[in-house]
Write a protein that holds these residues in place. Structure first.
Motif, mmCIF file in Angstrom:
data_model
loop_
_atom_site.group_PDB
_atom_site.id
_atom_site.type_symbol
_atom_site.label_atom_id
_atom_site.label_comp_id
_atom_site.label_asym_id
_atom_site.label_seq_id
_atom_site.Cartn_x
_atom_site.Cartn_y
_atom_site.Cartn_z
ATOM 1 N N ARG A 90 38.723 35.705 -23.068
ATOM 2 C CA ARG A 90 40.119 35.927 -23.411
ATOM 3 C C ARG A 90 40.771 36.878 -22.415
ATOM 4 N N ALA A 91 40.027 37.918 -22.046
ATOM 5 C CA ALA A 91 40.601 38.920 -21.143
ATOM 6 C C ALA A 91 40.668 38.426 -19.701
ATOM 7 N N ASN A 92 39.725 37.582 -19.311
ATOM 8 C CA ASN A 92 39.700 37.112 -17.919
ATOM 9 C C ASN A 92 39.641 35.602 -17.839
ATOM 10 N N PRO A 93 40.703 34.922 -18.269
ATOM 11 C CA PRO A 93 40.636 33.464 -18.209
ATOM 12 C C PRO A 93 40.627 32.991 -16.753
ATOM 13 N N PRO A 94 40.011 31.847 -16.476
ATOM 14 C CA PRO A 94 39.897 31.381 -15.099
ATOM 15 C C PRO A 94 41.232 30.967 -14.473
ATOM 16 N N LEU A 95 42.271 30.709 -15.281
ATOM 17 C CA LEU A 95 43.545 30.235 -14.734
ATOM 18 C C LEU A 95 44.721 30.982 -15.374
ATOM 19 N N ASP A 96 45.826 31.081 -14.610
ATOM 20 C CA ASP A 96 47.054 31.663 -15.162
ATOM 21 C C ASP A 96 47.584 30.860 -16.341
ATOM 22 N N ALA A 97 47.311 29.564 -16.328
ATOM 23 C CA ALA A 97 47.876 28.675 -17.350
ATOM 24 C C ALA A 97 47.113 28.732 -18.668
ATOM 25 N N ALA A 146 45.272 20.090 -11.522
ATOM 26 C CA ALA A 146 45.332 21.528 -11.271
ATOM 27 C C ALA A 146 46.571 22.052 -11.997
ATOM 28 N N VAL A 147 46.363 22.764 -13.099
ATOM 29 C CA VAL A 147 47.474 23.140 -13.986
ATOM 30 C C VAL A 147 48.350 24.206 -13.357
ATOM 31 N N ARG A 148 49.658 23.954 -13.379
ATOM 32 C CA ARG A 148 50.619 24.946 -12.881
ATOM 33 C C ARG A 148 51.047 25.873 -14.019
ATOM 34 N N PRO A 149 51.530 27.077 -13.665
ATOM 35 C CA PRO A 149 51.960 28.018 -14.707
ATOM 36 C C PRO A 149 53.145 27.489 -15.513
ATOM 37 N N PHE A 150 53.387 28.148 -16.639
ATOM 38 C CA PHE A 150 54.416 27.709 -17.577
ATOM 39 C C PHE A 150 55.781 27.574 -16.921
ATOM 40 N N ASN A 151 56.069 28.463 -15.990
ATOM 41 C CA ASN A 151 57.375 28.444 -15.337
ATOM 42 C C ASN A 151 57.676 27.081 -14.700
ATOM 43 N N ASP A 152 56.630 26.405 -14.197
ATOM 44 C CA ASP A 152 56.822 25.076 -13.599
ATOM 45 C C ASP A 152 57.159 24.038 -14.669
ATOM 46 N N LEU A 153 56.527 24.186 -15.825
ATOM 47 C CA LEU A 153 56.818 23.270 -16.923
ATOM 48 C C LEU A 153 58.247 23.476 -17.427
ATOM 49 N N GLN A 154 58.653 24.733 -17.422
ATOM 50 C CA GLN A 154 59.996 25.091 -17.879
ATOM 51 C C GLN A 154 61.077 24.243 -17.198
ATOM 52 N N GLN A 155 60.851 23.927 -15.920
ATOM 53 C CA GLN A 155 61.826 23.142 -15.166
ATOM 54 C C GLN A 155 62.059 21.773 -15.811
ATOM 55 N N PHE A 166 46.705 3.258 -24.451
ATOM 56 C CA PHE A 166 45.995 3.113 -25.732
ATOM 57 C C PHE A 166 46.968 2.963 -26.885
ATOM 58 N N ASP A 167 46.479 2.498 -28.021
ATOM 59 C CA ASP A 167 47.227 2.506 -29.270
ATOM 60 C C ASP A 167 46.696 3.679 -30.079
ATOM 61 N N ALA A 168 47.338 4.828 -29.921
ATOM 62 C CA ALA A 168 46.755 6.017 -30.537
ATOM 63 C C ALA A 168 47.803 7.105 -30.682
ATOM 64 N N ALA A 169 47.468 8.120 -31.501
ATOM 65 C CA ALA A 169 48.298 9.320 -31.600
ATOM 66 C C ALA A 169 47.454 10.507 -31.156
ATOM 67 N N ILE A 170 47.847 11.082 -30.024
ATOM 68 C CA ILE A 170 47.062 12.174 -29.448
ATOM 69 C C ILE A 170 47.820 13.485 -29.587
ATOM 70 N N ASP A 171 47.112 14.493 -30.087
ATOM 71 C CA ASP A 171 47.645 15.836 -30.203
ATOM 72 C C ASP A 171 47.157 16.602 -28.985
ATOM 73 N N GLY A 172 48.072 17.208 -28.239
ATOM 74 C CA GLY A 172 47.615 17.895 -27.041
ATOM 75 C C GLY A 172 48.642 18.857 -26.494
ATOM 76 N N GLU A 173 48.375 19.368 -25.294
ATOM 77 C CA GLU A 173 49.274 20.330 -24.653
ATOM 78 C C GLU A 173 49.938 19.644 -23.470
ATOM 79 N N LEU A 174 51.253 19.721 -23.433
ATOM 80 C CA LEU A 174 51.987 19.169 -22.295
ATOM 81 C C LEU A 174 51.992 20.208 -21.185
ATOM 82 N N LEU A 175 51.549 19.793 -19.998
ATOM 83 C CA LEU A 175 51.423 20.729 -18.876
ATOM 84 C C LEU A 175 51.923 20.054 -17.603
ATOM 85 N N VAL A 176 52.127 20.857 -16.569
ATOM 86 C CA VAL A 176 52.523 20.314 -15.274
ATOM 87 C C VAL A 176 51.382 20.576 -14.295
#
Lengths: 542, 338
Positions: free
Chosen positions: A372-379, A283-292, A263-273
């Motif tokens: 907030r207390a019980n999110p469905p995913l670690d990520a 299927a989002v992996r935890p932050f530690n995977d993104l860290q790599q 697309f020709d666009a500017a998207i604001d979002g979260e970079l994930l692995v």
């Protein structure tokens, strides 16, 4: 070169952020164009000369200095560039002393062989600091611990402009930034020249208990707060970019994302692995995977396969020539949904790297608290609230967007080492390495799991400092080893945002954002937590 | 006579058998010749101490009047006969009262430099080269990476920082004997005439320097007076303290201090970083590499003996020059102090 080297010397040794800004602004005032622009580029690493290899510098030194004496010196000093700069037998007054501008302009226009001859002449004329700066510049090794962001803050301060305006212009500007300095000194603002520019980011406020009555949930839209890094993906024609939230171009490390921007666009979002084995969705992996994948300039094919990246889109700032930021959030959101749907339909089997951050139905504070207390995913690290009518403005406008992060993890650890701080804290032991218990051959031992240097008040710092001084068992330069055994030790309650596996730490785990949340003067050291407690907090394995 | 018979290293220090005395002994001995007042060269408890009048005063100030049983004051150039061995002292340019020891016996002359430097120091007499058979040189900065820059330029860095950060105290770590007074003198020469604050441990030595004819300008103790706002009194001021005080609780009385350190070791970035120094000032009371090698060439001794410091590099240099040189590996001198 001498003035630039003096600037680097000051920046390297000055710990305080405000002091660094002052040193930079004073330099901008003193140095002429184009030198100050080249200096900015050198510090923000937008200037890559790399004409000379470190080995050539060594060979050059050998032609002037007894090799055995140089080797002894190199051993003693440690850093090759520094040893070479210090040992060079200068001939003051015999040569023209180059300015930074001379150095940059000349080195950019010569061959490797010529460059070495030029550098040799300059070495004779410069002092040790100047030679050091020249070597670092010519070998592409200039790292002085000043972030590009700080330079932009200093530029903003110098010109009395908001830093966002500089961030927005930045990628359209080229060293030596003549138009930028002209604007900062009262001239005309440079036209935003870059295709696919960065647009300064809108941020949220953390929700405190007292804020809740002020927030009308009926006006809000809720989303998960994803635990990746906030980015902006922009494509305009052939120009494709991924920016960090401070406007640094990090696209080089994410060619998988750059290749999947239809697309020709500017998207604001979260970079994930995501997990490459799950095909039907991300299927989002935890932050530690993104860290790599963070803090690299390039990335290997293997890494892109095992740790594929995607962007979970929050917002749409610009689309096919139209600035959407003045529109209310709900309209931008509708346009975003339409765009992603269109692209998805257009490429049923394509390698897509964008999806939508879903709106979650959380109508009241109870539902929010539970989610907030019980999110469905670690990520997921909490929930976000955005006013549906909010226009997109840089910074943290009051009352528009809110974040409610999950409670931090807590662990009771024992202080093992303390190090003196810098600047205002240079007479205080303010950086603490702490450990938890682990079974060993003869009973239990403490294994270090992290380091924290904030989270306590000045009054508490004074008390901890006294404790460190009174319970020191060994000293290593600025570090003290503090008594920590089953019978005696200071227990620190450590709060942290997440935990990952780490092969670089003896304990096998690494904490994110650890800080001291409470001092447990009352708690016997033997009752501090064990490594098993920490291991149980690790996210599930891939 | 063979030089080894006139002076040779022992665990207590350099010993002269025919004269029965030690030079800068690190243990208590019957008779000591002391080159200068720094603690690792000038210790208390010797039977007799021969030194310049200034060095004897410095020792009495540091250790008390009874630092030795017998003081023997030797003016610069005054030849003293010690059991038939001729000894005289020549300025070394290191700190106030510092001297080289010249030992001559049966046609052999040996010069012990003690600690020395060649560049100008407004607080003491300059080094004078003495032709000799054996030069026994220090080598604290005996590596060619150590080239101390012009002192005025380093002091100008401090003055510039005071202008740039007028709201912060400038804490200058400097050894209490010599370096502190030298920095103060250089500041005065470069036009700084405001009150300079000093750590309590420096008071008596600064008083002594003044009494011995080194004017230091207005000084005041760096103490916080009772009452509020005292901390602000140090904004934009220069405070000179011993290096050990920079990381101590004492340093907390100052507003957001700029930590400066005046030492030859500041030439190496990692050294400055490790010590948490924000403003390294490369000012040394020891000879740098060029001064060491220039001095050897100028004195042109038959043999060069190298005492404490980085002996290997200086010996290597001398050998490449075709000189006879050997390291002495004397122990007990703290080469970190500068």
């Amino acid at each position: 070169m001498i003035r630039f080297a003096g600037l680097l010397d000051r920046l390297i040794f000055t710990p305080g952020r405000n002091a660094k800004v002052r040193i930079l602004t004073d330099y901008f005032r003193e140095a002429p164009d184009p030198e100050r622009g080249w200096a900015v580029a050198a510090i923000t690493r937008d200037l890559d000369i790399k004409t000379i290899k470190a080995g050539q510098i060594k060979q050059l030194v050998y032609t002037r200095v007894d090799g055995a004496l140089f080797d002894m010196s190199h051993d003693y000093v440690g850093d090759l560039a520094e040893a070479a700069a210090l040992i060079w037998p200068e001939k003051p007054g015999q040569n023209y002393v180059p300015t930074l501008t001379d150095a940059v302009e000349t080195l950019n226009g010569v061959t490797r062989t010529e460059a070495l001859e030029v550098v040799e002449r300059w070495f004779d004329a410069l002092d040790a600091s100047g030679r050091w700066a020249l070597i670092k510049l010519a070998t592409g090794g200039l790292r002085i611990g000043v972030a590009a962001r700080l330079v932009k803050v200093a530029l903003a301060e110098y010109g009395g402009k908001p830093v966002q305006e500089i961030e927005e212009l930045w990628h359209g500007l080229k060293p030596p930034y003549l138009s930028l300095f002209s604007w900062l000194e009262g001239g005309e603002k440079p036209a935003s020249a870059a295709a696919a520019p960065f647009r300064p980011v809108m941020l949220s406020h953390p929700i405190e208990e007292a804020d809740k009555p002020k927030i009308d949930l009926a006006e809000m839209s809720a989303e998960w707060k994803w635990d990746g890094i906030r980015v902006q993906a922009v494509r305009e024609g052939d120009e494709r970019r991924v920016y960090s939230r401070t406007g640094d171009d990090i696209g080089g490390a994410f060619p998988d994302i750059l290749a999947a921007m239809p697309f020709d666009a500017a998207i604001d979002g979260e970079l994930l692995v995501f997990d490459p084995h799950v095909r039907d969705r991300f299927a989002v992996r935890p932050f530690n995977d993104l860290q790599q994948r963070l803090n690299r300039k390039t990335v290997s094919q293997k890494m892109m396969k095992s740790h594929p990246a995607f962007i979970r889109a929050y917002d749409l700032l610009w689309l096919e020539g139209e600035d959407l930021r003045p529109l209310p959030f709900e309209e931008r959101r509708a346009r975003l949904e339409g765009l992603l749907l269109r692209e998805h339909r257009a490429s049923p089997d394509g390698d897509e790297r964008f999806d939508l951050s879903e709106v979650v139905d959380l109508p009241d504070w109870d539902a929010l608290a539970t989610a907030r207390a019980n999110p469905p995913l670690d990520a997921i690290e909490g929930v976000m609230l955005k006013r549906r009518s909010s226009v997109y403005v840089p910074g943290r406008p009051k009352g528009e967007w809110w974040k409610w992060k999950r409670e931090p993890f807590l662990v009771d650890a024992v202080m093992m080492y303390a190090q003196r701080g810098h600047g205002k804290r240079s007479s205080y032991y303010s950086d603490y390495t702490f450990g938890v218990w682990k079974d060993a051959e003869n009973g239990r031992e403490l294994v270090p799991v992290g380091k924290a240097y904030h989270g306590f008040t000045d009054e508490e710092l004074r008390k901890i400092d006294k404790y460190v001084r009174d319970n020191t068992i060994a000293r290593y330069g600025p570090v003290r080893s503090v008594r920590a055994d089953e019978d005696k030790g200071l227990v620190l309650e450590i709060a942290f945002e997440g935990l990952g596996r780490s092969t670089r730490h003896k304990s096998g785990v690494a904490m994110r954002f650890p800080r001291v949340s409470r001092l447990r003067w009352d708690k016997p050291s033997r009752e501090a937590d064990t490594i098993e407690t920490l291991e149980a907090m690790l996210p599930e394995e891939a | 006579m063979k030089p080894e018979a006139l002076l040779h290293p022992t665990p207590a220090g350099l010993y002269c058998p025919p004269g029965d005395f030690y030079i800068d002994p690190v243990r208590p001995v019957d008779r000591a010749v002391v080159t200068h007042g720094h603690a690792d060269h000038a210790r208390s408890g010797h039977g007799a101490v021969l030194a310049t009048p200034e060095t004897l005063e410095i020792m009495a100030t540091r250790y008390g009047e009874d630092f030795t049983e017998r003081r023997q004051s030797a003016e610069i150039g005054e030849v003293v006969n010690l059991n038939g061995v001729a000894l005289w002292l020549v300025p070394a340019g290191h700190v106030l009262g510092s001297a080289q020891a010249v030992v001559e016996h049966k046609g052999t002359r040996m010069v012990v430099t003690g600690d020395y430097k060649r560049r100008r120091d407004p607080t003491c007499a300059g080094f004078e080269p003495v032709p000799c058979d054996v030069l026994i040189s220090e080598a604290t900065f005996g590596l060619p990476v150590f080239r101390h820059p012009d002192t005025a330029g380093e002091v100008a860095k401090l003055l510039h920082s005071l202008e740039q950060f007028p709201e912060r105290a400038h804490l200058v770590g400097a050894y209490a004997l010599g370096k502190a007074q030298r920095i103060i003198r250089h500041l005065r020469e470069q036009g700084y005439d405001e009150t300079i604050y000093i750590h309590g441990a420096m008071q008596r030595l600064c008083d002594l320097y003044e009494r011995l004819g080194v004017p230091l300008g207005p000084l005041a103790p760096a103490t916080v007076k009772d009452g509020r706002g005292a901390k602000q009194d140090f904004e934009g001021k220069v405070v000179v303290c011993p290096p050990s005080a920079m990381g101590s609780t004492w340093a907390r009385r100052f507003p957001d201090p700029v930590i400066a350190f005046a030492s030859g070791w500041m030439r190496v970035r990692q050294r400055a970083k490790q010590k948490g120094v924000e403003l390294p000032l490369i000012v040394s009371d020891h000879a740098d590499w060029d001064e060491l090698t220039d001095t050897v060439r100028e004195v042109d001794p038959h043999q060069l003996w190298v005492t404490h410091g980085r002996e290997d590099a200086l010996v290597r240099w001398a050998e490449v020059e075709g000189r006879v040189a050997r390291p002495l590996h004397l122990i007990g001198y703290e080469d970190e102090n500068d």
